[in-house]
Scaffold this active site. Sequence first.
Site, PDB file in Angstrom:
ATOM      1  CG  LEU A 115     -37.528 -12.398 -15.734  1.00 34.24           C
ATOM      2  CD1 LEU A 115     -38.265 -11.200 -15.151  1.00 34.24           C
ATOM      3  CD2 LEU A 115     -37.236 -12.191 -17.218  1.00 34.24           C
ATOM      4  CG  ASN A 116     -30.840 -17.408 -13.866  1.00 33.53           C
ATOM      5  OD1 ASN A 116     -30.850 -17.298 -12.651  1.00 33.53           O
ATOM      6  ND2 ASN A 116     -29.920 -18.112 -14.511  1.00 33.53           N
ATOM      7  CE  LYS A 129     -31.760 -12.276  -4.695  1.00 28.96           C
ATOM      8  NZ  LYS A 129     -32.679 -11.127  -4.673  1.00 28.96           N
ATOM      9  CD  GLN A 192     -30.991  -9.376 -19.345  1.00 26.45           C
ATOM     10  OE1 GLN A 192     -31.040  -9.894 -18.249  1.00 26.45           O
ATOM     11  NE2 GLN A 192     -31.555  -8.195 -19.581  1.00 26.45           N
ATOM     12  CG  HIS A 222     -37.462  -7.490 -15.899  1.00 22.37           C
ATOM     13  ND1 HIS A 222     -38.440  -6.554 -16.103  1.00 22.37           N
ATOM     14  CD2 HIS A 222     -37.191  -7.466 -14.557  1.00 22.37           C
ATOM     15  CE1 HIS A 222     -38.756  -5.980 -14.943  1.00 22.37           C
ATOM     16  NE2 HIS A 222     -38.008  -6.516 -13.989  1.00 22.37           N
ATOM     17  CG  ASN A 250     -38.565 -10.874 -10.677  1.00 20.99           C
ATOM     18  OD1 ASN A 250     -38.553 -10.662 -11.883  1.00 20.99           O
ATOM     19  ND2 ASN A 250     -38.888  -9.947  -9.791  1.00 20.99           N
ATOM     20  CG  ASP A 252     -35.685 -12.574  -6.384  1.00 20.17           C
ATOM     21  OD1 ASP A 252     -36.780 -12.475  -6.980  1.00 20.17           O
ATOM     22  OD2 ASP A 252     -35.024 -11.575  -6.024  1.00 20.17           O
ATOM     23  CE  LYS A 396     -36.750  -8.608  -5.374  1.00 22.01           C
ATOM     24  NZ  LYS A 396     -36.338  -9.050  -6.732  1.00 22.01           N
TER      25      LYS A 396
END
Length: 507
Positions: A115-116, A129, A192, A222, A250, A252, A396
Site C-alpha cells: 500500500l503505497n 513515504k 487507488q 486502503h 503497508n 512502511d 511511523k
Amino acid sequence: MASINGNTSSERKHAKSQSTFQFENTSTAIAASQMRNALNKLADTVPDPKMRKQFETQMDAFFSLFRRYLTDKAKGTTVDWDRIQPPNPEQVIAYDDLPDSVTTEFLSKLVVLKLNGGLGTSMGCVGPKSVIEVREGQSFLDLSVRQIEYLNRKYDVNVPFVLMNSFNTDDDTQSIIKKYEGHNIEIITFNQSQFPRVYRDSLLPVPKDISAPIDSWYPPGHGDLFESLENSGVLDELLSRGKEILFVSNADNLGAVVDFKILSHMVESKSEYIMELTDKTRADVKGGTIIDYDGSVRLLEIAQVPKDHTEDFKSIKKFKYFNTNNIWINLKAMKRVVENNELQLEIIPNSKTISVGKGESDINVLQLETAVGAAIRHFKSAHGVNVPRRRFLPVKTCSDLLLVKSDLYALSHGTLEVSPGRFGPAPLIKLGGHFKKVSDFQKRIPHMPKIVELDHLTITGNVNLGKGVVLKGTVIIVCSDGQKIDIPNGSILENVVITGNLSILEH
C-alpha cells in the site's frame, strides 16, 4: 460514526423518535440527490471521453459510499457493545501452531502488494513515504524490491510486486521504479481512487471541476484496494496468469515479508482471507482489533467504539490482539465479492481542514474512508493468525526510525533480522518534538547509538548524540528550554536520567 450493520432494535443505542427519523430520511434523500447532481456536473468537466468514463466509475463508487454514510448517520446506530466478544479459538490461530513449511510450490501462485498511497509529510519529508531512507542508504521500497528479487532468484519463480499508489504518490513512484528495470523483479502499479472531499456544512463536493486544486481530493483509505484493483484491470491480469493469493501490507512495515508457513496454511486451509494479528501492548491500544460479533469474525476500529466503551476497547485483557494490516487474500474470492457488490466496509469519517490563506478561516471538510481489514467478514473461512511481533515493524515516527537503523537489527537480502544478542521485546523509544522531522533526527543523531541492551529511551529538547554512544537499561535525557545537551562521543549511559544541567543521576 461508522456502524456494524444489523437491523435489530437492540443495536440502536439512541433510538430516535419517528418524526426525527422521517425528517432525517428526507434530509438524507435531499443530500444524496444534491450530491448526485454535483458529481454529474463534475464528470462533465472531464474533456477526454475515455478518462470521463473512468472518472464516472470512480464517482459512482464514491456516491455509493456517501449514500451509505448518510444512511448510517440517519439511523443513529452504533455497535451494540453487548454483542461484541473476544474472538473464539477457531477465529485466531497461533503462528507457532502452523505446520513448519519450507515448501515453495505455492510461490508460483503468490503476488505481493504494498500500500503505497501515503506521503512522508508526518516525518517532515516530501514525496512518497516509501522512499524515505531507512537503512544503509536504502528506502522502504529498495528493501521490498531486494526481498522479492532474492525470493525470485533463490527459488527460480516470478512473484510480481504490485504497488497501489495514490494520486499523491504515483508520479514520483513511476520515476523512482525506473532504477529497478535491470533487476529480477516485475513491478506492476495501479492507482487507488481519487474521491472529492465534502464540505462539512453543505455535504457537497469541494471540487467544482476536474482541474480543482489537489487539496480538494483525497485517496479513500486502503479499503479501496478491492474496487481499484478490479477497475484497473490488474486483478483480471493476475488471475489470467494463474495467480491466486495476494499478500498485502503497508509500505512502511519492514516486518511484512513473505512467510512460507502462512502461505501454505492459506492454501491448505482453503481460507479466502487471513489477517495477521500480534499481541497488543500498551503502545498499541488504539489499533484495530479482531472480534466475534454474533458468531462472525469482524474488525473493530476505535472510531466505531461508543465513547463510554473506549477504555474497554483499549483493554489488553479483553482484546489481546491488534491488526498489523498484513493481509492475505484469495484473488478469485476478491473477484467474486467485487463483482457481486458484496463489500459493505464500515465507513470511517475523517474530519480535515483546507487552509485558505492569511486572514481567512480554514474550511472544514469531510473525507469518507474504509480499511482493507474491514473486509474480513465478507470472505469464507476468514480468520486471524497471531504472529510474532517481528512481523510488525512499522516506521511511523523518527522514534521508530532509530529502532530500525540501530544495531538491534541486521540486514539480510532486504529483510531486517533481530540481533542474536537481544533478549525480550524491542525497547520503547520516545523522541520529542525536536526529532519529529527526519532532517532534524539525522542532524541530532548522525551516528546510531548501540541499543541492544536498551529497555527504554526518552529524549526531549535540544539534545545531540555523539559517535559510538551506548545506551543500556532505562535512559532518560530531558533538556530544558534554552539549554543544550551534547552527549560526548563514546559515552556509555546505563539506567540514568540526564537533565539540563548535565548532572547524571542513578535511575
